[in-house]
Design a protein around this motif. Structure first.
Motif, PDB file in Angstrom:
ATOM      1  N   THR A 158       0.835  -1.198   0.000  1.00 29.90           N
ATOM      2  CA  THR A 158       0.000   0.000   0.000  1.00 29.90           C
ATOM      3  C   THR A 158       0.868   1.245   0.000  1.00 29.90           C
ATOM      4  O   THR A 158       2.046   1.201   0.358  1.00 29.90           O
ATOM      5  N   TRP A 159       0.260   2.360  -0.391  1.00 27.10           N
ATOM      6  CA  TRP A 159       0.941   3.651  -0.434  1.00 27.10           C
ATOM      7  C   TRP A 159      -0.124   4.741  -0.364  1.00 27.10           C
ATOM      8  O   TRP A 159      -1.319   4.445  -0.403  1.00 27.10           O
ATOM      9  N   THR A 160       0.283   5.963  -0.214  1.00 33.71           N
ATOM     10  CA  THR A 160      -0.686   7.058  -0.134  1.00 33.71           C
ATOM     11  C   THR A 160      -0.207   8.245  -0.966  1.00 33.71           C
ATOM     12  O   THR A 160       0.882   8.224  -1.560  1.00 33.71           O
ATOM     13  N   ASP A 161      -1.031   9.273  -0.977  1.00 34.57           N
ATOM     14  CA  ASP A 161      -0.694  10.512  -1.679  1.00 34.57           C
ATOM     15  C   ASP A 161      -0.222  11.595  -0.714  1.00 34.57           C
ATOM     16  O   ASP A 161      -0.248  12.783  -1.062  1.00 34.57           O
ATOM     17  N   ARG A 162       0.225  11.198   0.474  1.00 28.54           N
ATOM     18  CA  ARG A 162       0.781  12.173   1.420  1.00 28.54           C
ATOM     19  C   ARG A 162       1.899  12.957   0.732  1.00 28.54           C
ATOM     20  O   ARG A 162       2.796  12.378   0.123  1.00 28.54           O
ATOM     21  N   ALA A 163       1.864  14.279   0.814  1.00 30.08           N
ATOM     22  CA  ALA A 163       2.849  15.132   0.143  1.00 30.08           C
ATOM     23  C   ALA A 163       3.468  16.084   1.164  1.00 30.08           C
ATOM     24  O   ALA A 163       2.831  17.061   1.579  1.00 30.08           O
ATOM     25  N   HIS A 164       4.687  15.779   1.572  1.00 26.57           N
ATOM     26  CA  HIS A 164       5.395  16.586   2.567  1.00 26.57           C
ATOM     27  C   HIS A 164       6.780  16.943   2.055  1.00 26.57           C
ATOM     28  O   HIS A 164       7.377  16.209   1.266  1.00 26.57           O
ATOM     29  N   GLN A 165       7.296  18.058   2.557  1.00 26.86           N
ATOM     30  CA  GLN A 165       8.627  18.517   2.163  1.00 26.86           C
ATOM     31  C   GLN A 165       9.354  19.086   3.369  1.00 26.86           C
ATOM     32  O   GLN A 165       8.743  19.718   4.237  1.00 26.86           O
ATOM     33  N   ALA A 166      10.657  18.838   3.423  1.00 18.78           N
ATOM     34  CA  ALA A 166      11.476  19.384   4.505  1.00 18.78           C
ATOM     35  C   ALA A 166      11.536  20.904   4.390  1.00 18.78           C
ATOM     36  O   ALA A 166      11.646  21.455   3.292  1.00 18.78           O
ATOM     37  N   SER A 167      11.451  21.566   5.521  1.00 20.81           N
ATOM     38  CA  SER A 167      11.502  23.031   5.520  1.00 20.81           C
ATOM     39  C   SER A 167      12.868  23.538   5.098  1.00 20.81           C
ATOM     40  O   SER A 167      13.002  24.653   4.585  1.00 20.81           O
ATOM     41  N   ALA A 168      13.902  22.724   5.310  1.00 19.72           N
ATOM     42  CA  ALA A 168      15.268  23.066   4.900  1.00 19.72           C
ATOM     43  C   ALA A 168      15.963  21.785   4.458  1.00 19.72           C
ATOM     44  O   ALA A 168      15.681  20.712   4.976  1.00 19.72           O
ATOM     45  N   TYR A 169      16.856  21.912   3.496  1.00 19.50           N
ATOM     46  CA  TYR A 169      17.622  20.760   3.032  1.00 19.50           C
ATOM     47  C   TYR A 169      18.993  20.680   3.701  1.00 19.50           C
ATOM     48  O   TYR A 169      19.766  19.752   3.441  1.00 19.50           O
ATOM     49  N   ARG A 170      19.271  21.666   4.558  1.00 18.66           N
ATOM     50  CA  ARG A 170      20.542  21.662   5.280  1.00 18.66           C
ATOM     51  C   ARG A 170      20.361  22.249   6.656  1.00 18.66           C
ATOM     52  O   ARG A 170      19.641  23.232   6.854  1.00 18.66           O
ATOM     53  N   SER A 171      21.018  21.604   7.631  1.00 14.50           N
ATOM     54  CA  SER A 171      21.120  22.133   8.986  1.00 14.50           C
ATOM     55  C   SER A 171      22.561  21.929   9.438  1.00 14.50           C
ATOM     56  O   SER A 171      22.944  20.832   9.844  1.00 14.50           O
ATOM     57  N   GLY A 172      23.369  22.977   9.338  1.00 17.95           N
ATOM     58  CA  GLY A 172      24.782  22.849   9.680  1.00 17.95           C
ATOM     59  C   GLY A 172      25.480  21.859   8.769  1.00 17.95           C
ATOM     60  O   GLY A 172      25.467  21.997   7.544  1.00 17.95           O
ATOM     61  N   ARG A 173      26.066  20.811   9.373  1.00 17.18           N
ATOM     62  CA  ARG A 173      26.788  19.802   8.598  1.00 17.18           C
ATOM     63  C   ARG A 173      25.914  18.620   8.203  1.00 17.18           C
ATOM     64  O   ARG A 173      26.425  17.579   7.802  1.00 17.18           O
ATOM     65  N   VAL A 174      24.618  18.789   8.300  1.00 19.59           N
ATOM     66  CA  VAL A 174      23.662  17.735   7.930  1.00 19.59           C
ATOM     67  C   VAL A 174      22.830  18.202   6.745  1.00 19.59           C
ATOM     68  O   VAL A 174      22.293  19.311   6.741  1.00 19.59           O
ATOM     69  N   LEU A 175      22.732  17.335   5.726  1.00 18.85           N
ATOM     70  CA  LEU A 175      21.958  17.646   4.537  1.00 18.85           C
ATOM     71  C   LEU A 175      20.964  16.526   4.260  1.00 18.85           C
ATOM     72  O   LEU A 175      21.134  15.407   4.741  1.00 18.85           O
ATOM     73  N   LEU A 176      19.949  16.834   3.471  1.00 17.18           N
ATOM     74  CA  LEU A 176      18.924  15.858   3.099  1.00 17.18           C
ATOM     75  C   LEU A 176      18.815  15.776   1.578  1.00 17.18           C
ATOM     76  O   LEU A 176      19.013  16.771   0.875  1.00 17.18           O
TER      77      LEU A 176
ATOM     78  N   ILE B  73       8.341  13.858  -0.068  1.00 17.93           N
ATOM     79  CA  ILE B  73       7.584  12.667  -0.444  1.00 17.93           C
ATOM     80  C   ILE B  73       6.283  13.101  -1.104  1.00 17.93           C
ATOM     81  O   ILE B  73       5.751  14.172  -0.832  1.00 17.93           O
ATOM     82  N   HIS B  74       5.792  12.240  -1.963  1.00 12.63           N
ATOM     83  CA  HIS B  74       4.518  12.489  -2.632  1.00 12.63           C
ATOM     84  C   HIS B  74       4.033  11.163  -3.188  1.00 12.63           C
ATOM     85  O   HIS B  74       4.721  10.142  -3.094  1.00 12.63           O
ATOM     86  N   SER B  75       2.860  11.145  -3.789  1.00  9.62           N
ATOM     87  CA  SER B  75       2.348   9.899  -4.353  1.00  9.62           C
ATOM     88  C   SER B  75       3.230   9.477  -5.523  1.00  9.62           C
ATOM     89  O   SER B  75       3.890  10.310  -6.154  1.00  9.62           O
ATOM     90  N   PRO B  76       3.244   8.177  -5.841  1.00  8.63           N
ATOM     91  CA  PRO B  76       4.057   7.713  -6.969  1.00  8.63           C
ATOM     92  C   PRO B  76       3.419   7.963  -8.322  1.00  8.63           C
ATOM     93  O   PRO B  76       3.923   7.477  -9.334  1.00  8.63           O
ATOM     94  N   LEU B  77       2.333   8.721  -8.373  1.00  6.76           N
ATOM     95  CA  LEU B  77       1.664   8.999  -9.641  1.00  6.76           C
ATOM     96  C   LEU B  77       2.626   9.671 -10.613  1.00  6.76           C
ATOM     97  O   LEU B  77       3.206  10.703 -10.318  1.00  6.76           O
ATOM     98  N   GLY B  78       2.799   9.066 -11.765  1.00 12.34           N
ATOM     99  CA  GLY B  78       3.708   9.629 -12.754  1.00 12.34           C
ATOM    100  C   GLY B  78       5.152   9.236 -12.540  1.00 12.34           C
ATOM    101  O   GLY B  78       6.009   9.529 -13.365  1.00 12.34           O
ATOM    102  N   GLY B  79       5.469   8.572 -11.432  1.00 14.54           N
ATOM    103  CA  GLY B  79       6.811   8.044 -11.197  1.00 14.54           C
ATOM    104  C   GLY B  79       7.909   9.082 -11.107  1.00 14.54           C
ATOM    105  O   GLY B  79       9.028   8.849 -11.551  1.00 14.54           O
ATOM    106  N   GLN B  80       7.633  10.261 -10.505  1.00 12.36           N
ATOM    107  CA  GLN B  80       8.646  11.317 -10.478  1.00 12.36           C
ATOM    108  C   GLN B  80       9.503  11.314  -9.209  1.00 12.36           C
ATOM    109  O   GLN B  80      10.446  12.094  -9.112  1.00 12.36           O
ATOM    110  N   GLY B  81       9.196  10.454  -8.246  1.00 18.58           N
ATOM    111  CA  GLY B  81       9.956  10.464  -6.999  1.00 18.58           C
ATOM    112  C   GLY B  81      11.419  10.106  -7.184  1.00 18.58           C
ATOM    113  O   GLY B  81      12.313  10.774  -6.660  1.00 18.58           O
ATOM    114  N   LEU B  82      11.689   9.022  -7.910  1.00 16.42           N
ATOM    115  CA  LEU B  82      13.074   8.614  -8.155  1.00 16.42           C
ATOM    116  C   LEU B  82      13.826   9.691  -8.919  1.00 16.42           C
ATOM    117  O   LEU B  82      14.966  10.025  -8.588  1.00 16.42           O
ATOM    118  N   ASN B  83      13.198  10.240  -9.945  1.00 15.67           N
ATOM    119  CA  ASN B  83      13.848  11.279 -10.734  1.00 15.67           C
ATOM    120  C   ASN B  83      14.178  12.506  -9.886  1.00 15.67           C
ATOM    121  O   ASN B  83      15.250  13.100 -10.021  1.00 15.67           O
TER     122      ASN B  83
END
Length: 508
Positions: free
Chosen positions: A280-298, A305-315
């Motif tokens: 199972t999976w869902t269409d939950r769509a969330h994003q980090a408020s920042a991609y960096r915090s000091g020496r930590v990156l995402l 994250i978002h639904s796999p509709l259209g398969g754009q997550g990997l890209n």
């Protein structure tokens, strides 16, 4: 707790495609890299066709080609493709993709509207996640990356100079930590980075098994008063049940439950006689408020994250890795221009936001409501027009990707065209070493002198191209993005400023 005596330039958590591709990028630039993966065994039937099949976007195809990985992935793709993998393979027209299940076709796409792309350079590749991971893992390990499986991150501490990570009962140290550890990222949570967005409207099902009475199901994708189902004979089904995501990870997925949902959504008297594979999976769509915090990156699903509709997550995730890799490597070396690493979030966060909204728009069209069906009819009309099909192709294929990097030329911030030089070399092959390029189609000694002062970071190429798109010279970042371009005689001062913005400091 045992402590590793090795100090790494970067620790990456997550040995999925994003983490492995980032590891390859950093290793290419001479960085020492440790990849920590929670799972001991990377194999999973969900990573193989049909559920593990992913369409690669144009920017990702170009990135893989620029690093010499595309041929291997295409070879694996050719062996894994099967005629029944997707229902659209049996259509008489060649589909280019879809929006909420509404296909657009190649015979309606006007590629002449993409003047900064050479004719015939927009292609498509579909490959299994398992194959992509295996190829990237082999490249990473061959280049000296250490991949440690069965070692999930438990916690970390950071200072201004380093990060200390506890994982798998051991302690590891590095200058930088990058979380590529998925939607429930332990790194993101420990770093205290907010993860916000919209909650799910449906529970999605991907199911493979044996069906009785399947003749009552219509092959292809169908919207009903209860949701959506996609049937690929003989026994592959995807469904969207608009229950607010209530069933996702709330209970075991049983044969009886799948049968009940399928009957309710399809309205068909069908029986699931055997359940071979289900998730199972869902269409939950969330994003980090920042991609960096000091020496930590995402990067990857840890950042969005978002639904796999259209398969754009990997890209989207592989695009993060390509953008971040050379910038983080320059920061590790200490030869980066001021603020270079900050451009990772500045460039990639808006791309993530755009993809999440694209996903939300598809969900709005899928809702089992009369207004959504009315909107669907309008989109079907628009997507058949050349303007509509071209627009959807731009978005789905990633052709419209452009970073705001300054500069007035329309090519700046876009992917460099794969120019074919008159000596037979392609620009894509010239980026294999991870350096930037200065393409000088009308050789100019001043440009050569500028590049030579950054010879460790920029390769100077003096050669004409068979079709140069009217350009005199082009400066290309290591990730293949155009940093500067000119159709007139280049201004040495302007080119020098562009180099200073994106490359190592002047060594002369």
């Amino acid at each position: 707790m045992p402590t590793s005596t090795t100090f790494y330039d970067t620790i990456i958590t997550g040995a999925g495609p994003v983490g492995l591709f980032l590891a390859c990028e950093l290793s290419l630039a001479g960085c020492s890299v440790l990849v920590l993966e929670r799972k001991g065994d990377p194999s999973s039937p969900l990573k193989r066709a049909p559920f593990g099949l992913r369409g690669l976007s144009v920017p990702v195809i170009e990135s893989l080609d620029r690093r010499g990985l595309l041929d291997a992935i295409e070879a694996h793709a050719a062996t894994s493709a099967t005629p029944g993998t997707a229902h659209f393979m049996k259509q008489t027209r060649r589909p280019g993709g879809h929006f909420a299940g509404i296909p657009f076709f190649h015979d309606r796409i006007d590629t002449a509207r993409w003047p900064n792309r050479l004719p015939g350079t927009v292609g498509s590749v579909a490959a299994e996640m398992a194959s992509i991971e295996a190829i990237l893992a082999a490249r990473a390990e061959a280049s000296g990356v250490t991949v440690l499986r069965g070692a999930g991150v438990e916690d970390f501490n950071r200072t201004e100079e380093s990060v200390v990570v506890q994982a798998g009962g051991q302690t590891f140290r590095a200058s930088w930590l990058v979380g590529c550890d998925g939607a429930r990222s332990a790194v993101r949570k420990a770093a205290g980075i907010a993860f916000t967005g919209t909650e799910p409207e449906f529970t999605g099902y991907s199911v493979q098994g044996e069906l009785a009475g399947a003749d009552a199901l219509k092959p292809g994708r169908h919207y009903t008063a209860q949701g959506m189902y996609l049937y690929t004979p003989p026994g592959t089904v995807a469904m969207a049940d608009f229950d607010g995501g209530a069933f996702h990870r709330s209970a075991p997925i049983t044969r009886e439950h799948v049968e009940a949902v399928l009957r309710r959504i399809s309205g068909a008297d069908v029986t699931v006689t055997r359940l071979d594979l289900a998730t199972t999976w869902t269409d939950r769509a969330h994003q980090a408020s920042a991609y960096r915090s000091g020496r930590v990156l995402l990067a990857g699903d840890a950042a969005h994250i978002h639904s796999p509709l259209g398969g754009q997550g990997l890209n989207l995730g592989l695009g993060d890795a390509m953008n971040l890799g050379w910038k983080l490597a320059a920061t590790v070396r200490g030869d980066e221009p001021a603020g270079l690493l900050d451009t990772y979030e500045r460039e990639r966060h808006p791309v993530g936001t755009r993809v999440l909204d694209w996903s939300r728009a598809q969900v709005a069209l899928m809702r089992p409501s009369r207004s959504s069906r009315a909107l669907e009819a309008i989109i079907r009309d628009l997507i058949e027009l050349p303007d509509g099909a071209t627009y959807f192709a731009e978005r789905v294929w990633g052709v419209s990707l452009r970073y705001d990097v300054g500069g007035s030329h329309p090519l700046v911030g876009c992917s460099v065209p794969d120019f074919m030089l008159i000596d037979g070399r392609r620009v894509g092959s010239l980026l294999r070493d991870g350096k930037g390029l200065l393409l000088d189609f009308d050789p100019d000694q001043s440009l050569q002198a500028l590049a030579s002062r950054r010879s460790g970071r920029i390769s100077y190429i003096a050669a004409d191209a068979r079709d140069r798109l009217g350009l005199q010279a082009v400066l290309v970042r290591p990730d293949g993005i155009v940093a500067w371009a000119s159709e007139a005689a280049p201004d040495e001062a302007v080119v020098g400023r562009a180099m200073t913005t994106w490359f190592a400091k002047d060594q002369g």
